[in-house]
Design a protein around this motif. Structure first.
Motif, short mmCIF file in Angstrom:
data_model
loop_
_atom_site.label_atom_id
_atom_site.label_comp_id
_atom_site.label_asym_id
_atom_site.label_seq_id
_atom_site.Cartn_x
_atom_site.Cartn_y
_atom_site.Cartn_z
N GLU A 230 1.22 -1.05 -0.28
CA GLU A 230 -0.35 0.31 0.10
C GLU A 230 0.74 1.39 0.26
OE1 GLU A 230 -2.99 2.18 3.14
OE2 GLU A 230 -3.14 0.58 2.52
N LYS B 283 0.89 3.86 -3.02
CA LYS B 283 0.35 5.71 -2.86
C LYS B 283 1.49 6.51 -3.10
CE LYS B 283 0.12 6.35 1.36
NZ LYS B 283 -0.17 6.94 3.13
N ALA C 175 -5.58 5.19 -0.68
CA ALA C 175 -5.48 4.09 -0.96
C ALA C 175 -6.65 4.06 -0.78
CB ALA C 175 -4.85 3.57 -0.11
N ASN D 53 -8.48 -0.15 2.38
CA ASN D 53 -7.62 -1.13 1.99
C ASN D 53 -6.83 -1.28 0.10
OD1 ASN D 53 -7.46 -2.64 4.31
ND2 ASN D 53 -9.71 -3.24 3.71
N LEU D 54 -5.35 -1.46 -0.02
CA LEU D 54 -5.92 -1.36 -1.25
C LEU D 54 -5.61 -2.83 -2.00
CD1 LEU D 54 -4.73 0.42 -3.60
CD2 LEU D 54 -1.53 -0.44 -2.91
N VAL E 128 -9.07 -1.17 -5.90
CA VAL E 128 -8.83 -0.06 -5.50
C VAL E 128 -7.07 0.84 -6.17
CG1 VAL E 128 -7.62 1.63 -4.15
CG2 VAL E 128 -9.54 0.66 -3.47
N PHE E 129 -6.23 0.13 -6.79
CA PHE E 129 -5.49 0.01 -7.44
C PHE E 129 -5.73 -0.06 -8.49
CE2 PHE E 129 -2.58 -2.37 -10.81
CZ PHE E 129 -1.32 -1.55 -10.03
N ILE F 251 -6.53 3.64 -9.07
CA ILE F 251 -5.43 4.36 -9.28
C ILE F 251 -5.46 4.36 -9.75
CG2 ILE F 251 -3.25 4.99 -7.61
CD1 ILE F 251 -4.64 4.24 -5.22
#
Length: 218
Positions: A55, A59, A128, A131-132, A136-137, A140
């Motif tokens: 994470e 980030k 994040a 939780n990543l 979520v990844f 991003i």
């Protein structure tokens, strides 16, 4: 964080990954050398730390890339759509939640007023969001224009092995993972971090943040 050149970006990413890699290697070594139940302790601690490094690096690396792009001083209209969206992320959120013209119209007016001005990117705007996990990844990566196709084969590893295991440990549940499995998991997650670093460096070098029809010299 001052990142004014590709060299600055590479140095920052190298430094941030180096200490994480060193710590992950040490965690793997301790789990391998420990015996029986002591190995379980090292593995559980290792999984929690491995997730933290996953994470933290994604980030930090993402925000470093945003800082690099922001120092180009480019007009908003010359950036790829993902960065234009990032520059008005807060206002887009308000517009999406409202559904009212009284909110949407000023947002668009604001965007139009920015098109010929230097882009204002949130230099610490990548979070994040809890939780990543893989979802979520992907989010991003979408904000900074990184293709996630290469990573998709490991989404299950991120969600069902790393994150699920980390959450059980964080909630005080007993979890037994063999040192060998932890070693493989650590290697695979570390490789993802290396991929991401390379993708950011390539994007910076190729000016992937710039629109193809931009009037700015390539």
């Amino acid at each position: 964080m001052k990142i004014r050149s590709i060299e600055d970006l590479t140095n920052y990413l190298d430094d941030d990954l180096a200490w994480r890699r060193k710590e992950i290697i040490e965690l793997r070594a301790m789990a391998k050398s420990a015996k029986a139940k002591k190995a379980d302790v090292h593995v559980r601690a290792g999984v929690a730390m491995l997730y933290a490094h996953w994470e933290g690096f994604i980030k930090n690396a993402s925000n470093a890339y945003v800082v690099f792009v922001s120092t180009r001083g480019m007009r908003t209209r010359d950036l790829q759509d993902s960065f234009i969206a990032l520059s008005i992320k807060t206002k887009l959120t308000l517009m999406g939640e409202s559904g009212k013209s009284s909110v949407a119209v000023p947002v668009i007016s604001h965007l139009m007023s920015l098109l010929d001005k230097p882009a204002l990117l949130p230099v610490a705007g990548i979070h994040a969001e809890g939780n990543l996990k893989s979802e979520v990844f992907v989010n991003i990566a979408g904000w900074i224009g990184i293709d996630v196709a290469q990573y998709s084969s490991r989404f299950n590893l991120i969600d069902e092995t790393l994150l699920a295991s980390r959450n059980k440990i964080a909630h005080g549940e007993y979890l037994s993972i063999s040192p060998a499995r932890f070693d493989t998991l650590a290697e695979e997650i570390l490789e993802l971090m290396v991929w991401f670093k390379a993708d950011l460096e390539n994007a910076a070098a190729l000016k992937s943040f710039q629109r193809l029809d931009s009037s700015v010299p390539v």
